[in-house]
Write a protein that holds these residues in place. Sequence first.
Motif, PDB file in Angstrom:
ATOM      1  N   ALA A   5     -17.650 -24.168  17.420  1.00 10.67           N
ATOM      2  CA  ALA A   5     -17.481 -24.967  16.310  1.00 10.67           C
ATOM      3  C   ALA A   5     -18.460 -26.223  16.305  1.00 10.67           C
ATOM      4  CB  ALA A   5     -16.140 -25.502  16.931  1.00 10.67           C
ATOM      5  N   LEU A   6     -19.608 -26.389  15.096  1.00 10.83           N
ATOM      6  CA  LEU A   6     -20.173 -27.439  14.814  1.00 10.83           C
ATOM      7  C   LEU A   6     -19.549 -28.426  14.962  1.00 10.83           C
ATOM      8  CD1 LEU A   6     -22.686 -24.832  13.688  1.00 10.83           C
ATOM      9  CD2 LEU A   6     -22.039 -25.575  16.000  1.00 10.83           C
ATOM     10  N   VAL A  42     -11.693 -30.976  20.121  1.00 15.97           N
ATOM     11  CA  VAL A  42     -10.906 -32.032  19.867  1.00 15.97           C
ATOM     12  C   VAL A  42     -11.516 -33.337  20.204  1.00 15.97           C
ATOM     13  CG1 VAL A  42      -8.735 -33.262  19.729  1.00 15.97           C
ATOM     14  CG2 VAL A  42      -8.794 -30.836  19.508  1.00 15.97           C
ATOM     15  N   ALA A  43     -11.875 -33.787  21.339  1.00 13.27           N
ATOM     16  CA  ALA A  43     -12.730 -34.625  22.134  1.00 13.27           C
ATOM     17  C   ALA A  43     -13.675 -35.080  21.776  1.00 13.27           C
ATOM     18  CB  ALA A  43     -12.253 -34.077  23.457  1.00 13.27           C
ATOM     19  N   GLY A  44     -14.516 -33.802  20.964  1.00 10.28           N
ATOM     20  CA  GLY A  44     -16.085 -33.610  20.876  1.00 10.28           C
ATOM     21  C   GLY A  44     -15.342 -34.404  19.418  1.00 10.28           C
ATOM     22  N   PRO A 251      -8.241 -42.744  28.950  1.00  7.49           N
ATOM     23  CA  PRO A 251      -6.661 -42.177  28.718  1.00  7.49           C
ATOM     24  C   PRO A 251      -6.818 -41.509  27.549  1.00  7.49           C
ATOM     25  CG  PRO A 251      -6.970 -44.354  30.233  1.00  7.49           C
ATOM     26  CD  PRO A 251      -8.792 -43.626  29.417  1.00  7.49           C
ATOM     27  N   ASP A 252      -7.478 -42.174  26.195  1.00 10.08           N
ATOM     28  CA  ASP A 252      -7.450 -41.438  24.982  1.00 10.08           C
ATOM     29  C   ASP A 252      -7.456 -40.479  24.995  1.00 10.08           C
ATOM     30  OD1 ASP A 252      -7.285 -44.460  23.662  1.00 10.08           O
ATOM     31  OD2 ASP A 252      -9.431 -44.172  23.271  1.00 10.08           O
ATOM     32  N   VAL A 253      -8.213 -39.158  25.955  1.00  8.00           N
ATOM     33  CA  VAL A 253      -8.241 -37.838  25.507  1.00  8.00           C
ATOM     34  C   VAL A 253      -7.530 -37.379  27.337  1.00  8.00           C
ATOM     35  CG1 VAL A 253      -9.622 -36.386  26.011  1.00  8.00           C
ATOM     36  CG2 VAL A 253     -10.202 -37.797  24.238  1.00  8.00           C
ATOM     37  N   GLN A 254      -7.233 -38.319  27.851  1.00  9.43           N
ATOM     38  CA  GLN A 254      -6.586 -36.973  28.694  1.00  9.43           C
ATOM     39  C   GLN A 254      -4.862 -37.228  28.639  1.00  9.43           C
ATOM     40  OE1 GLN A 254      -6.664 -35.781  32.225  1.00  9.43           O
ATOM     41  NE2 GLN A 254      -8.310 -35.400  31.297  1.00  9.43           N
ATOM     42  N   ASP A 255      -4.488 -38.650  28.248  1.00 10.91           N
ATOM     43  CA  ASP A 255      -2.483 -38.991  28.037  1.00 10.91           C
ATOM     44  C   ASP A 255      -2.413 -38.123  25.824  1.00 10.91           C
ATOM     45  OD1 ASP A 255      -2.246 -39.658  29.858  1.00 10.91           O
ATOM     46  OD2 ASP A 255      -2.909 -42.493  29.459  1.00 10.91           O
ATOM     47  N   ALA A 256      -3.698 -37.894  25.336  1.00 12.04           N
ATOM     48  CA  ALA A 256      -3.248 -37.781  24.125  1.00 12.04           C
ATOM     49  C   ALA A 256      -3.494 -35.518  24.007  1.00 12.04           C
ATOM     50  CB  ALA A 256      -3.826 -38.472  23.406  1.00 12.04           C
ATOM     51  N   ILE A 257      -5.047 -35.623  23.528  1.00  8.76           N
ATOM     52  CA  ILE A 257      -5.996 -34.404  23.778  1.00  8.76           C
ATOM     53  C   ILE A 257      -5.711 -33.583  24.637  1.00  8.76           C
ATOM     54  CG2 ILE A 257      -7.582 -33.045  23.122  1.00  8.76           C
ATOM     55  CD1 ILE A 257      -9.115 -35.830  22.616  1.00  8.76           C
TER      56      ILE A 257
END
Length: 274
Positions: A5-6, A42-44, A251-257
């Motif tokens: 994925a780019l 997704v985080a990227g 938290p934005d990534v840990q609790d969602a993604i």
Amino acid sequence: MIALALVPVVATALLSGCSDGGITHQEVIVTGSTTLLPIAEVAGEMYAEGHEGTSILVSGLGSSAGIESVSKGSSDIGTSSRELKEEEFDLGLDDTPVAFDAIAVIVNPDNPVTGLTTEEVRAIFAGEITNWREVGGPDMEIGLVNRDEASGTREAFHKIVMGDSLFDRGAVVLPGTGQVRAVVAQVEGAIGYISLGFVNEEVRAIAIDGIEPSEATVVSGEYPVQRVLHFFTEGEMSDATADYIEYVLSPDVQDAIVRDAGFIPITAKEGLGG
């Protein structure tokens, strides 16, 4: 599942540090575990949307490939779903744990067996138990589905479940989680193992030693086949690499993604001293 994925934030000038009209273009190359691919991708994408001029390039080639790539300097981050092997300790890699995971043992939904002991799972994957009737199921041949040797999931499963036993060499060996799930979904007698985050309605995760795989049983330590997912780096990181890792731990990534991908935040065990 092998994917590349780019993250299309910058259409031009992917060279790190290149400047274009006042914008400094940077890239972070992330290589490794197919298990970690959903989180890293997704985080990227989300990170790049908020950081003009930064590209996050993510590929899933297996944990061993990720560790080798970062140790040789061809990647900024090597993602891994297993611990370092003894021969990798001297590579000088820094470890950032990013999530917890359960390795789910999966069967076809038409298989009536709902649980196995750890010893029964070991004997099945060693080829010592070959028919489901030997573990309380129907008179049906067991179809073993295994991962290839580049897989961190295979390495973790072997360390946790197999011990000194060897995998049955007669098993079907596949390169990705998606392929294992697809075969188990199609073959009534099949059994395989995948990350809990990839279990869907096409397959069924069974209990091990009477414990179902779930966030609660991983956090409590009850589910026996669990592991930590890692980001490995080597030496001093670029500002973009360090900032991206900090974002993955936010938290934005840990609790969602992380949760959306079916994994467990790395902070989930803090209250238990884990």
